[in-house]
Scaffold this active site. Structure first.
Site, PDB file in Angstrom:
ATOM      1  N   VAL A 145      -7.496   1.777   3.027  1.00  0.00           N
ATOM      2  CA  VAL A 145      -6.713   0.660   2.490  1.00  0.00           C
ATOM      3  C   VAL A 145      -5.662   0.184   3.500  1.00  0.00           C
ATOM      4  CG1 VAL A 145      -5.203  -0.042   0.606  1.00  0.00           C
ATOM      5  CG2 VAL A 145      -7.046   1.544   0.176  1.00  0.00           C
ATOM      6  N   GLY A 146      -4.932   1.141   4.091  1.00  0.00           N
ATOM      7  CA  GLY A 146      -3.885   0.774   5.054  1.00  0.00           C
ATOM      8  C   GLY A 146      -4.497   0.082   6.255  1.00  0.00           C
ATOM      9  N   GLY A 154      -4.967   5.905   3.570  1.00  0.00           N
ATOM     10  CA  GLY A 154      -4.457   5.100   4.683  1.00  0.00           C
ATOM     11  C   GLY A 154      -5.555   4.577   5.584  1.00  0.00           C
ATOM     12  N   LYS A 163       0.867  -1.171   0.000  1.00  0.00           N
ATOM     13  CA  LYS A 163       0.000   0.000   0.000  1.00  0.00           C
ATOM     14  C   LYS A 163       0.909   1.229   0.000  1.00  0.00           C
ATOM     15  CE  LYS A 163      -2.435   3.310   1.933  1.00  0.00           C
ATOM     16  NZ  LYS A 163      -1.948   4.519   1.254  1.00  0.00           N
ATOM     17  N   GLU A 191       8.344  16.800  15.243  1.00  0.00           N
ATOM     18  CA  GLU A 191       8.863  16.652  13.883  1.00  0.00           C
ATOM     19  C   GLU A 191       8.157  17.639  12.954  1.00  0.00           C
ATOM     20  OE1 GLU A 191       7.849  13.044  11.650  1.00  0.00           O
ATOM     21  OE2 GLU A 191       9.958  12.827  11.124  1.00  0.00           O
ATOM     22  N   CYS A 250      13.402  11.072   7.033  1.00  0.00           N
ATOM     23  CA  CYS A 250      13.242  10.785   8.467  1.00  0.00           C
ATOM     24  C   CYS A 250      14.547  10.997   9.216  1.00  0.00           C
ATOM     25  CB  CYS A 250      12.759   9.351   8.644  1.00  0.00           C
ATOM     26  SG  CYS A 250      13.828   8.163   7.817  1.00  0.00           S
ATOM     27  N   GLY A 303      -4.815   3.925  -2.428  1.00  0.00           N
ATOM     28  CA  GLY A 303      -5.933   4.577  -1.757  1.00  0.00           C
ATOM     29  C   GLY A 303      -5.511   5.190  -0.441  1.00  0.00           C
ATOM     30  N   GLU A 346       8.867   1.717  11.360  1.00  0.00           N
ATOM     31  CA  GLU A 346       9.909   2.737  11.142  1.00  0.00           C
ATOM     32  C   GLU A 346       9.183   4.073  11.110  1.00  0.00           C
ATOM     33  OE1 GLU A 346      13.009   2.064  11.097  1.00  0.00           O
ATOM     34  OE2 GLU A 346      13.208  -0.024  10.480  1.00  0.00           O
TER      35      GLU A 346
HETATM   36  P1  NAD Z   1       1.889   8.639   7.252  1.00  0.00           P
HETATM   37  O1  NAD Z   1       2.018   7.933   8.548  1.00  0.00           O
HETATM   38  O2  NAD Z   1       0.888   9.708   7.117  1.00  0.00           O
HETATM   39  O3  NAD Z   1       1.610   7.598   6.070  1.00  0.00           O
HETATM   40  C1  NAD Z   1       2.431   6.478   5.864  1.00  0.00           C
HETATM   41  C2  NAD Z   1       1.583   5.391   5.209  1.00  0.00           C
HETATM   42  O4  NAD Z   1       0.622   4.919   6.158  1.00  0.00           O
HETATM   43  C3  NAD Z   1       0.804   5.867   3.988  1.00  0.00           C
HETATM   44  O5  NAD Z   1       0.798   4.865   3.000  1.00  0.00           O
HETATM   45  C4  NAD Z   1      -0.585   6.076   4.565  1.00  0.00           C
HETATM   46  O6  NAD Z   1      -1.613   5.977   3.607  1.00  0.00           O
HETATM   47  C5  NAD Z   1      -0.667   4.928   5.560  1.00  0.00           C
HETATM   48  N1  NAD Z   1      -1.681   5.093   6.604  1.00  0.00           N
HETATM   49  C6  NAD Z   1      -2.251   6.235   7.058  1.00  0.00           C
HETATM   50  N2  NAD Z   1      -3.154   5.964   8.008  1.00  0.00           N
HETATM   51  C7  NAD Z   1      -3.175   4.624   8.164  1.00  0.00           C
HETATM   52  C8  NAD Z   1      -3.888   3.732   9.011  1.00  0.00           C
HETATM   53  N3  NAD Z   1      -4.799   4.161   9.891  1.00  0.00           N
HETATM   54  N4  NAD Z   1      -3.635   2.399   8.922  1.00  0.00           N
HETATM   55  C9  NAD Z   1      -2.702   1.942   8.057  1.00  0.00           C
HETATM   56  N5  NAD Z   1      -2.006   2.737   7.210  1.00  0.00           N
HETATM   57  C10 NAD Z   1      -2.231   4.065   7.279  1.00  0.00           C
HETATM   58  O7  NAD Z   1       3.368   9.169   6.938  1.00  0.00           O
HETATM   59  P2  NAD Z   1       3.812  10.089   5.743  1.00  0.00           P
HETATM   60  O8  NAD Z   1       3.297  11.473   6.017  1.00  0.00           O
HETATM   61  O9  NAD Z   1       3.498   9.422   4.464  1.00  0.00           O
HETATM   62  O10 NAD Z   1       5.408  10.062   5.904  1.00  0.00           O
HETATM   63  C11 NAD Z   1       6.120  10.934   6.706  1.00  0.00           C
HETATM   64  C12 NAD Z   1       6.500  10.284   8.011  1.00  0.00           C
HETATM   65  O11 NAD Z   1       7.220   9.079   7.763  1.00  0.00           O
HETATM   66  C13 NAD Z   1       7.439  11.139   8.832  1.00  0.00           C
HETATM   67  O12 NAD Z   1       7.035  11.090  10.175  1.00  0.00           O
HETATM   68  C14 NAD Z   1       8.789  10.465   8.665  1.00  0.00           C
HETATM   69  O13 NAD Z   1       9.689  10.685   9.714  1.00  0.00           O
HETATM   70  C15 NAD Z   1       8.386   9.035   8.576  1.00  0.00           C
HETATM   71  N6  NAD Z   1       9.427   8.235   7.930  1.00  0.00           N
HETATM   72  C16 NAD Z   1      10.144   7.364   8.689  1.00  0.00           C
HETATM   73  C17 NAD Z   1      11.166   6.619   8.109  1.00  0.00           C
HETATM   74  C18 NAD Z   1      11.979   5.649   8.911  1.00  0.00           C
HETATM   75  O14 NAD Z   1      12.681   4.847   8.311  1.00  0.00           O
HETATM   76  N7  NAD Z   1      11.940   5.689  10.217  1.00  0.00           N
HETATM   77  C19 NAD Z   1      11.437   6.770   6.752  1.00  0.00           C
HETATM   78  C20 NAD Z   1      10.667   7.670   6.007  1.00  0.00           C
HETATM   79  C21 NAD Z   1       9.660   8.396   6.603  1.00  0.00           C
END
Ligand code: NAD
Length: 479
Positions: A208-209, A205, A172, A383, A281, A203, A247
């Site tokens: 679909v997530g 989060g 996803k 952050e 990140c 789709g 992560e």
């Molecule tokens: P996000 O958490 O908003 O989304 C990440 C993914 O999770 C997306 O595909 C989203 O659709 C999905 N998602 C959202 N709600 C969900 C739910 N309820 N259930 C399951 N899936 C769901 O993050 P983002 O805004 O896409 O990315 C930025 C964040 O990611 C920052 O906090 C960054 O630090 C972190 N990040 C961490 C690493 C690492 O390796 N630690 C690497 C890259 C980014």
């Protein structure tokens, strides 16, 4: 142009028939449509992955290696198309997608295909009475949920080891940057990759997530994204006893001691703060500088930052492109405003950049340095995930360690010093999963990668990924 789901080797419309807009941050224009999938699409994808698991998990390591290496080659064959798409979807400069994102996507497959051939298991011999050996077997259908900042790079960082370990996948991608995942599914089809082994459902989060996380036939989830989302996934997965790798976010300290190689520390500090528009990140968003060199360092880092060009992602001279979306741009600008309310002084940057011509409605922000805030204010605790860094002076090693460790995060840290003993001492004292000394973001795919505290649970990378994506079984044979 309509992006499609990829289920059982075929492209599929979302069952709802609904789509939503995909906007390029480069110009702010809608340029494609994203499937608004839901749990019924996930049901189809999971059942196809479950069926494919029966044959994929039985292939020999060498057969899986051949299939996976083929994907690595096909990504290379579609290199330019993927570079252009990643930059348009995410806003990052094309040179960055060309030098980092897309090569790494291909390398992820190459690396884990090869690693799986070298992966071994343990034997415990019991004084001639018995022999224990440990089997590492694939777990089943893996749910891979990835973010928008390094779209194809992080998606493949999950898919590649999951497949190499013998699992099948329902992925996803972020709904904010779905394009390279879609192109990748076309590559899978063109490469004749076994049907159902890789499924990609697009789709939101929360639909679909969430459906993927709570699906009873998905016993293992690898998630990269924000800490708040990780919390939700953990709450769903824990009562179902799923294997979980998280992560998440970071608020990484970058610590400059007075004896550091000054020019290197300045260059690295700007790079750590502003690479990928500060949307990595691992970005160093808190810049701690020892008091005795603070003023000189501040002047130098401002100068370095002012040489950075915010511009057209297609222009090789642009150091920064667009941030990923309008809501994200507004969030970053609000964080900058909040830092002023907290008493911060903007040393450079702080504003939206309006570029010329068709880029005028794109989402560009100046690289921004803030000074004068305490370590415990919101700006220095939460952050921001944009091109914003906050400078904080420190007197002693003890003081900077305490401030560096004062956030809820613990992903990475960098420290700059010529004193070897201090480097080891401080590295050991910092609460983070990764510490760099005299550099930043120098990555070896074999190392354990991940965070402590609210930055993560578990480690990925090298054999750690293959361990996560396998189930351990001990067999004891009496002699
Ligand atoms: P996000 O958490 O908003 O989304 C990440 C993914 O999770 C997306 O595909 C989203 O659709 C999905 N998602 C959202 N709600 C969900 C739910 N309820 N259930 C399951 N899936 C769901 O993050 P983002 O805004 O896409 O990315 C930025 C964040 O990611 C920052 O906090 C960054 O630090 C972190 N990040 C961490 C690493 C690492 O390796 N630690 C690497 C890259 C980014």
């Amino acid at each position: 142009m309509k992006i499609q789901n990829f289920i059982n080797g075929d492209f599929a419309e979302p069952i709802s028939g609904n789509y939503f807009d995909n906007i390029t941050p480069v110009t702010g224009e809608v340029y494609s449509q994203i499937p608004d999938s839901d749990s019924s699409d996930i049901d189809l994808a999971v059942s196809s992955a479950k069926e494919a698991f029966k044959s994929w998990s039985k292939l020999s390591k060498n057969e899986r290696y051949d299939h996976i290496m083929h994907l690595a080659d096909e990504i290379k064959a579609h290199f330019d198309e993927l570079v252009e798409a990643e930059s348009k979807d995410n806003g990052k400069p094309e040179w960055l997608a060309r030098s980092v994102d897309i090569p790494r996507a291909s390398e992820n497959f190459r690396f884990f295909a090869t690693a799986s051939l070298h992966f071994d298991s343990e034997i415990h011999e019991m004084d001639g009475k018995a022999l224990n050996y440990t089997l590492r077997q694939p777990v089943g259908v893996v749910g891979c949920i990835s973010p928008w900042n390094l779209p194809l790079y992080l998606l493949t960082w999950k898919i590649a080891p999951a497949l190499a370990a013998g699992n099948t996948v329902v992925a996803k991608p972020s709904e904010i940057t779905p394009m390279t995942a879609y192109l990748f599914s076309k590559i899978c089809q063109k490469a004749d990759f076994p049907k159902g082994v890789i499924n990609i459902v697009h789709g939101y989060g929360h639909k679909v997530g969430d459906a993927l996380s709570r699906h009873p036939d998905v016993p293992i989830i690898s998630f990269t994204g924000g800490t708040a989302t990780g919390e939700k996934i953990a709450a769903v997965a824990a009562p179902m006893f799923k294997k979980l790798s998280l992560e998440m976010g970071g608020k990484n300290p970058n610590i400059i001691f007075e004896d550091a190689d000054f020019d290197n520390a300045v260059k690295m500090s700007a790079k750590a703060a502003f690479s990928n528009q500060g949307q990595i990140c691992l970005c160093g968003s808190r810049l701690f500088v020892q008091e005795s060199i603070y003023d000189k360092f501040r002047t130098a880092v401002i100068q370095e930052t002012q040489t950075l060009k915010v511009g057209d992602p297609k222009d090789e001279k642009s150091n920064l492109g667009a941030v990923v979306s309008k809501p994200h741009m507004e969030k970053i600008l609000n964080c900058i405003e909040r830092s002023k309310e907290e008493g911060g002084e903007i040393l450079t940057g702080g504003n939206r950049v309006i570029l010329k011509g068709n880029l005028k409605d794109g989402y560009y922000i100046e690289p921004t340095i803030i000074d004068g805030l305490t370590a415990n204010c919101k700006t220095n605790q939460e952050e921001i995930f944009g091109p914003v860094v906050s400078m904080i002076p420190f007197k002693s090693e003890e003081e900077v360690i305490e401030m560096a460790n004062s956030t809820k995060y613990g992903l990475s840290a960098s420290l700059f010093t010529k004193d070897v003993s201090r480097a080891h001492r401080v590295a050991a004292a910092i609460d983070s999963g990764i510490v760099w000394v005299n550099t930043w973001m120098l990555r070896d795919l074999r190392i354990p990668f991940g965070g402590m505290k609210s930055s993560g649970v578990g480690r990925e990378g090298g054999f750690k990924s293959l361990q996560f994506f396998t189930e351990i079984k001990n067999v004891c044979v009496k002699i």
